[in-house]
Design an enzyme around this catalytic site. Structure first.
Site, short mmCIF file in Angstrom:
data_model
loop_
_atom_site.label_atom_id
_atom_site.label_comp_id
_atom_site.label_asym_id
_atom_site.label_seq_id
_atom_site.Cartn_x
_atom_site.Cartn_y
_atom_site.Cartn_z
N LEU A 123 -4.88 2.26 0.58
CA LEU A 123 -4.54 1.25 1.72
C LEU A 123 -3.13 1.51 2.01
O LEU A 123 -2.32 1.73 1.13
CB LEU A 123 -4.67 -0.21 1.20
CG LEU A 123 -5.78 -1.04 1.24
CD1 LEU A 123 -5.65 -2.48 0.89
CD2 LEU A 123 -6.30 -1.15 2.83
N ASP A 124 -2.79 1.61 3.30
CA ASP A 124 -1.52 1.83 3.71
C ASP A 124 -0.38 0.98 3.38
O ASP A 124 -0.81 -0.27 2.92
CB ASP A 124 -1.07 1.96 5.17
CG ASP A 124 -2.43 3.30 5.83
OD1 ASP A 124 -2.47 4.07 5.15
OD2 ASP A 124 -2.91 2.57 7.01
N GLU A 125 0.82 1.40 3.30
CA GLU A 125 1.90 -0.02 2.79
C GLU A 125 1.94 -1.12 3.86
O GLU A 125 2.33 -2.14 3.18
CB GLU A 125 3.20 0.90 2.94
CG GLU A 125 4.44 0.02 2.70
CD GLU A 125 5.72 0.78 2.74
OE1 GLU A 125 6.79 0.35 2.22
OE2 GLU A 125 5.69 1.92 3.23
#
Length: 251
Positions: A123-125
Site C-alpha cells: 500500500l502506498d504511503e
C-alpha cells in the site's frame, strides 16, 4: 502439540477438503501432510490422499504437522497514512513499527524487532487500509504469486467529473507501462466515491488509472484481499490471522 477435529457432518468427506473446511490447512498442505504420514483418523495413520473421513471419526494432526503449519507468521494491519509498506528510505516510517503490544487486537505474540515480515501486496504511503505482512511463503504465493486470482477491493474518493465513459475506460481499456490492464470492476458508490475490485497490483495502479481519465484521488482505502476483510479493525491496530483465514487465503 497435536491438533484434532471430529467430523460432525452427515456425509463422508475427502481428508484434504475436511482439513480445509476445518481451518487446519490448505488442501495442498493437507495432501503433503498426509503423504508424510502426519495425519491419522481414530489413531490410524493415513497416507492415502483419496481417503475420506466418515461422520463421527476424529482426525488428528501430529506434533510435526502442527509445527510445520505454524512455522510462518501472518499479520494484518490497518495501515494509516504516512507509513510505508516495506523497507523504507531513512526518512520514512515502516508499517512494522505499528506491531507493538499496545496496538495488538486479540491474542498473539508480538514479533521481535528483527523479525522478517515482508508486505504481501503493498500500500502506498498516501493510501490506507488492509496491509498483510507475512513470513509464510504459501500465503505470499497465494496472494501475490503469478497464478494468484485473489481480488482486492478498494474504496476511493475522487475529485473531478465522473462520467459513464470514464467508468467504462476504468473498467477496461487503459494501458500502463505499455501493457493492457486486466479488466477491473469499478462502480459508483456515492457522488465522488468509487469502488475498485482488481485482480492485479501494478505500481500505484488506481491513482494512475484515475489520472488517465482526469480524476484526482483524494482518499484510497483497501478493505479486502480475497476473503480477508478489514472490517472493524481500528486504524493503526493489528492482529494475527486465524487458521481459518489462512486456509481461506491459500486453499
Amino acid at each position: 502439540m497435536s491438533l484434532s477435529r471430529t467430523h460432525d457432518g452427515p456425509e463422508p468427506v475427502r481428508l484434504n477438503k475436511f482439513m480445509g473446511q476445518a481451518g487446519l490447512s490448505s488442501r495442498r498442505e493437507a495432501d503433503a501432510l498426509i503423504a508424510e504420514g502426519l495425519v491419522s483418523i481414530d489413531g490410524e495413520v493415513v497416507t492415502d490422499a483419496g481417503r475420506k473421513i466418515a461422520p463421527g471419526q476424529t482426525l488428528t494432526l501430529s506434533d510435526r504437522a502442527t509445527e510445520a503449519l505454524a512455522a510462518g507468521v501472518s499479520i494484518m494491519i490497518h495501515k494509516p497514512l504516512g507509513f510505508v509498506s516495506g523497507q523504507p528510505e531513512p526518512d520514512k516510517i515502516p508499517a512494522v513499527r505499528l506491531l507493538t503490544l499496545e496496538n495488538r487486537v486479540g491474542e498473539g505474540e508480538v514479533p521481535t524487532t528483527d523479525a522478517s515480515l515482508p508486505p504481501i501486496g503493498r500500500l502506498d504511503e498516501d493510501s490506507r487500509g488492509l496491509l498483510l505482512l507475512s513470513s509464510d511463503g504459501v500465503v505470499a504465493k497465494a496472494v501475490i504469486g503469478p497464478e494468484s486470482d485473489l481480488d482486492k477491493e478498494y474504496l476511493v474518493r475522487v475529485a473531478g467529473d465522473i462520467t459513464e465513459n470514464k467508468l467504462k475506460l476504468l473498467r477496461y481499456g487503459l494501458r500502463l507501462d505499455g501493457r493492457q490492464l486486466k479488466p477491473a470492476r469499478v462502480s459508483r458508490m456515492e457522488s465522488f466515491r468509487l469502488k475498485f475490485i482488481l485482480r492485479e497490483g501494478r505500481n500505484r495502479q488506481i491513482r494512475r488509472m484515475c489520472e488517465m481519465v482526469e480524476l484526482d484521488v483524494i482518499d484510497l482505502i483497501r478493505v479486502r484481499i480475497g476473503p480477508l476483510k478489514l472490517d472493524n479493525l481500528p486504524e493503526g491496530r493489528w492482529r494475527m490471522l486465524t487458521a481459518q483465514e489462512r486456509a481461506a487465503l491459500v486453499g
